[in-house]
Write a protein that holds these residues in place. Structure first.
Motif, PDB file in Angstrom:
ATOM      1  N   GLY A   1      98.349  49.668  52.368  1.00 35.71           N
ATOM      2  CA  GLY A   1      97.165  49.822  51.321  1.00 35.71           C
ATOM      3  C   GLY A   1      96.058  49.073  51.924  1.00 35.71           C
ATOM      4  N   LEU A   2      95.018  49.911  52.599  1.00 37.51           N
ATOM      5  CA  LEU A   2      94.116  49.322  53.197  1.00 37.51           C
ATOM      6  C   LEU A   2      93.064  48.572  52.380  1.00 37.51           C
ATOM      7  CD1 LEU A   2      93.298  49.509  56.171  1.00 37.51           C
ATOM      8  CD2 LEU A   2      91.687  51.596  56.033  1.00 37.51           C
ATOM      9  N   GLY A   3      92.801  47.504  53.054  1.00 41.41           N
ATOM     10  CA  GLY A   3      92.028  46.655  52.050  1.00 41.41           C
ATOM     11  C   GLY A   3      92.465  45.767  51.080  1.00 41.41           C
ATOM     12  N   SER A   4      93.819  45.939  50.744  1.00 39.92           N
ATOM     13  CA  SER A   4      94.264  45.127  49.861  1.00 39.92           C
ATOM     14  C   SER A   4      95.278  44.021  50.419  1.00 39.92           C
ATOM     15  CB  SER A   4      95.452  46.162  49.054  1.00 39.92           C
ATOM     16  OG  SER A   4      96.120  45.309  48.113  1.00 39.92           O
ATOM     17  N   LEU A   5      95.215  42.795  49.981  1.00 38.03           N
ATOM     18  CA  LEU A   5      96.006  41.805  50.430  1.00 38.03           C
ATOM     19  C   LEU A   5      97.528  41.975  50.215  1.00 38.03           C
ATOM     20  CD1 LEU A   5      93.735  38.554  49.886  1.00 38.03           C
ATOM     21  CD2 LEU A   5      94.433  39.896  52.110  1.00 38.03           C
ATOM     22  N   ALA A   6      98.006  42.608  48.922  1.00 40.41           N
ATOM     23  CA  ALA A   6      99.166  42.856  48.444  1.00 40.41           C
ATOM     24  C   ALA A   6      99.717  44.165  49.701  1.00 40.41           C
ATOM     25  CB  ALA A   6      99.198  43.479  47.213  1.00 40.41           C
ATOM     26  N   GLY A   7      98.837  44.819  49.964  1.00 43.06           N
ATOM     27  CA  GLY A   7      99.205  45.919  51.042  1.00 43.06           C
ATOM     28  C   GLY A   7      99.567  45.171  52.100  1.00 43.06           C
ATOM     29  N   ALA A   8      98.904  44.093  52.595  1.00 45.96           N
ATOM     30  CA  ALA A   8      99.357  43.320  53.941  1.00 45.96           C
ATOM     31  C   ALA A   8     100.699  42.937  53.645  1.00 45.96           C
ATOM     32  CB  ALA A   8      98.332  42.340  54.051  1.00 45.96           C
ATOM     33  N   VAL A   9     101.343  42.800  52.494  1.00 41.39           N
ATOM     34  CA  VAL A   9     102.645  42.008  52.364  1.00 41.39           C
ATOM     35  C   VAL A   9     103.436  43.132  52.724  1.00 41.39           C
ATOM     36  CG1 VAL A   9     104.133  41.279  50.910  1.00 41.39           C
ATOM     37  CG2 VAL A   9     101.917  40.516  50.804  1.00 41.39           C
ATOM     38  N   TRP A  10     103.222  44.601  52.102  1.00 45.28           N
ATOM     39  CA  TRP A  10     104.131  45.610  52.344  1.00 45.28           C
ATOM     40  C   TRP A  10     104.110  45.923  53.870  1.00 45.28           C
ATOM     41  CZ3 TRP A  10     107.010  47.637  48.780  1.00 45.28           C
ATOM     42  CH2 TRP A  10     106.946  47.423  47.414  1.00 45.28           C
ATOM     43  N   GLY A  11     102.897  45.788  54.539  1.00 43.84           N
ATOM     44  CA  GLY A  11     102.859  46.280  55.829  1.00 43.84           C
ATOM     45  C   GLY A  11     103.718  44.951  56.795  1.00 43.84           C
ATOM     46  N   ALA A  12     103.702  44.041  56.356  1.00 43.92           N
ATOM     47  CA  ALA A  12     104.327  42.754  57.285  1.00 43.92           C
ATOM     48  C   ALA A  12     106.047  43.104  57.080  1.00 43.92           C
ATOM     49  CB  ALA A  12     104.196  41.481  56.590  1.00 43.92           C
ATOM     50  N   ILE A  13     106.310  43.504  55.945  1.00 44.62           N
ATOM     51  CA  ILE A  13     107.733  43.988  55.645  1.00 44.62           C
ATOM     52  C   ILE A  13     108.128  45.128  56.277  1.00 44.62           C
ATOM     53  CG2 ILE A  13     109.391  44.467  53.852  1.00 44.62           C
ATOM     54  CD1 ILE A  13     107.983  42.885  51.937  1.00 44.62           C
ATOM     55  N   LEU A  14     107.310  46.152  56.204  1.00 40.02           N
ATOM     56  CA  LEU A  14     107.435  47.356  57.222  1.00 40.02           C
ATOM     57  C   LEU A  14     107.652  47.044  58.661  1.00 40.02           C
ATOM     58  CD1 LEU A  14     105.497  50.081  55.340  1.00 40.02           C
ATOM     59  CD2 LEU A  14     107.982  50.092  55.864  1.00 40.02           C
ATOM     60  N   LEU A  15     106.810  46.296  59.254  1.00 39.47           N
ATOM     61  CA  LEU A  15     106.990  45.989  60.495  1.00 39.47           C
ATOM     62  C   LEU A  15     108.109  45.156  60.804  1.00 39.47           C
ATOM     63  CD1 LEU A  15     103.412  44.268  61.209  1.00 39.47           C
ATOM     64  CD2 LEU A  15     104.276  46.139  62.470  1.00 39.47           C
ATOM     65  N   VAL A  16     108.600  44.418  60.151  1.00 41.64           N
ATOM     66  CA  VAL A  16     110.114  43.768  60.436  1.00 41.64           C
ATOM     67  C   VAL A  16     111.190  44.784  60.251  1.00 41.64           C
ATOM     68  CG1 VAL A  16     111.570  41.826  60.088  1.00 41.64           C
ATOM     69  CG2 VAL A  16     109.255  41.480  60.167  1.00 41.64           C
ATOM     70  N   ALA A  17     111.031  45.545  59.151  1.00 44.61           N
ATOM     71  CA  ALA A  17     112.117  46.387  58.846  1.00 44.61           C
ATOM     72  C   ALA A  17     112.466  47.698  59.976  1.00 44.61           C
ATOM     73  CB  ALA A  17     112.234  46.896  57.535  1.00 44.61           C
ATOM     74  N   LEU A  18     111.345  48.018  60.428  1.00 45.44           N
ATOM     75  CA  LEU A  18     111.326  49.428  61.334  1.00 45.44           C
ATOM     76  C   LEU A  18     111.621  48.601  62.565  1.00 45.44           C
ATOM     77  CD1 LEU A  18     108.286  51.819  59.829  1.00 45.44           C
ATOM     78  CD2 LEU A  18     110.921  51.784  59.653  1.00 45.44           C
ATOM     79  N   GLN A  19     111.209  47.489  62.898  1.00 44.42           N
ATOM     80  CA  GLN A  19     111.524  47.171  64.531  1.00 44.42           C
ATOM     81  C   GLN A  19     113.034  46.840  64.524  1.00 44.42           C
ATOM     82  OE1 GLN A  19     108.813  43.873  65.431  1.00 44.42           O
ATOM     83  NE2 GLN A  19     107.172  45.105  65.892  1.00 44.42           N
ATOM     84  N   GLU A  20     113.597  46.667  63.510  1.00 40.43           N
ATOM     85  CA  GLU A  20     115.353  46.575  63.439  1.00 40.43           C
ATOM     86  C   GLU A  20     115.938  47.746  63.531  1.00 40.43           C
ATOM     87  OE1 GLU A  20     116.642  43.703  63.972  1.00 40.43           O
ATOM     88  OE2 GLU A  20     115.002  42.765  64.459  1.00 40.43           O
ATOM     89  N   LEU A  21     115.179  48.823  63.114  1.00 37.81           N
ATOM     90  CA  LEU A  21     115.829  50.057  62.845  1.00 37.81           C
ATOM     91  C   LEU A  21     116.548  50.695  64.208  1.00 37.81           C
ATOM     92  CD1 LEU A  21     116.327  52.569  60.949  1.00 37.81           C
ATOM     93  CD2 LEU A  21     114.190  53.403  61.838  1.00 37.81           C
ATOM     94  N   PRO A  22     116.087  50.607  65.521  1.00 37.44           N
ATOM     95  CA  PRO A  22     116.978  51.067  66.564  1.00 37.44           C
ATOM     96  C   PRO A  22     118.055  50.334  66.752  1.00 37.44           C
ATOM     97  CG  PRO A  22     114.544  50.940  67.055  1.00 37.44           C
ATOM     98  CD  PRO A  22     114.647  50.442  65.737  1.00 37.44           C
ATOM     99  N   SER A  23     118.135  48.976  66.622  1.00 36.04           N
ATOM    100  CA  SER A  23     119.303  48.192  66.718  1.00 36.04           C
ATOM    101  C   SER A  23     120.304  48.551  65.773  1.00 36.04           C
ATOM    102  CB  SER A  23     118.681  46.710  66.723  1.00 36.04           C
ATOM    103  OG  SER A  23     117.912  46.283  67.660  1.00 36.04           O
TER     104      SER A  23
END
Length: 377
Positions: free
Chosen positions: A297-319
């Motif tokens: 969610g661009l411009g939303s600090l709550a959206g930044a939380v969603w983005g951080a969770i997605l970053l970690v979750a999707l980087q673990e997807l290949p493994s």
């Protein structure tokens, strides 16, 4: 017309300008009540979030605590990044390089103290403060150039920085040790926590403190006069300039703040593994960060939380896929390098079609719809 006729006296105090600290608090400087209440609300939310995460980490396994720590490290970056892109409207593709700047600053500082046999709990905070300062200076340099550039030109400059910083680490091998990177002593829990306290939990707490401080400062910044100036520049530079806002100064400030957050996140990320290597901060990391804040969610600090969770979750997807299914080694290697980016891109397309305001915008719309439905009954 005299002072008496206007209802004023010469003894009336002159209006004072708000202090720089007051300007950073949310709400209008002339009315401290809304700002103080917003600051109190942010403090309460930060305290509640910190308490919940601490309680959760007490129940998690070591690897899961490391994942929590990684989310908090990335949250430092995405919170500052969304202020730059979403709040001020400047597109940067070089935040992976800013993370690398903070990470290498922490590594070099920790190594220097270790070589001189200097010990103390103050070393880590000092290293992180240096990472913030160094990265803020880099952000200042980039911001001064960004104030003269727009659109694809700004994106091109920051993209060049994203490729230049990792290249510098491989050129000056005597300082940065090339592709092998730098190693430094890992952070251990304090003795008062007990001999059997989980080190990964301690790392999660360190990252949590950094993330909460970042979110608290960014939330206050968004609600402050500075935040309103940043939004005005994003919406219409000409109108902002006519209203007395220094456009270039606001843009430079946004870059400095965002770079400082990226430096803190990069420094915390380095502490989690006690190693720093240029391969961890490749160009795709900058693309991941941009897609994360857009999806969240661009411009939303709550959206930044969603983005951080997605970053970690999707980087673990290949493994996760390679561990679940028996795949040939060459196919597994290809998935390791490309699957996360492909899935991230697919999610970005789906979210932009179905929820243009991102996951946080979709959550707000759903909550509003449920409230309307509940009130209509």
């Amino acid at each position: 017309m005299t002072a008496t006729r206007t209802g004023l006296s010469t003894a009336d105090p002159q209006p004072t300008r708000p202090s720089p600290l007051r300007r950073l608090l949310p709400g209008p400087p002339g009315n401290p009540v809304p700002g103080d209440s917003a600051l109190l609300r942010h403090l309460i939310l930060a305290g509640l979030a910190g308490t919940i995460v601490v309680l959760v980490t007490n129940q998690l396994e070591p690897y899961q605590n490391l994942q929590v720590a990684r989310v908090c490290a990335f949250l430092c970056v995405t919170a500052g990044y969304t202020v730059l892109v979403g709040l001020n409207g400047q597109l940067s593709l070089g935040h992976g390089a800013l993370m690398a700047t903070g990470a290498y600053t922490v590594a070099l500082t920790q190594q220097a103290f270790d070589e001189r046999a200097v010990q103390g709990r103050w070393i880590l905070p000092l290293s992180l403060l240096l990472a913030i300062a160094v990265t803020a200076v880099v952000g200042l340099v980039i911001g001064l150039a960004a104030a003269r550039l727009r659109g694809p030109y700004l994106a091109g400059v920051t993209l060049a920085i994203a490729t230049l910083v990792p290249a510098i680490t491989t050129i000056f091998t005597e300082v940065f040790n090339g592709e092998q990177g730098l190693r430094f002593p890992s952070e251990t829990p304090p003795a008062f926590l007990g001999a059997y306290f989980q080190p990964e939990r301690w790392l999660a707490w360190i990252a949590l403190v950094a993330a909460l401080l970042t979110m608290l400062l960014m939330a206050n910044l968004v609600r402050s006069r500075i935040g309103r100036s940043l939004r005005a520049v994003r919406d219409d530079e000409v109108a902002a300039r006519l209203s007395g806002i220094h456009v270039a100064r606001s843009q430079v400030l946004a870059f400095v703040v965002s770079a400082a957050c990226a430096g803190l996140g990069g420094g915390v990320y380095a502490v989690l593994t006690a190693t720093v290597a240029p391969g961890k901060f490749a160009l795709d990391l900058s693309l991941f960060l941009l897609m994360a804040i857009v999806i969240g969610g661009l411009g939303s600090l709550a959206g930044a939380v969603w983005g951080a969770i997605l970053l970690v979750a999707l980087q673990e997807l290949p493994s996760l896929i390679t561990e679940t299914f028996t795949l040939p080694s060459d196919l597994a290697q290809r998935l390791e390098g490309n699957l996360a980016l492909a899935v991230f891109g697919l999610i970005l397309i789906v979210v932009m079609i179905m929820a243009p305001a991102g996951l946080q915008g979709a959550a707000r719309s759903l909550a509003a719809r449920l409230r309307r439905r509940a009130s209509s009954r």
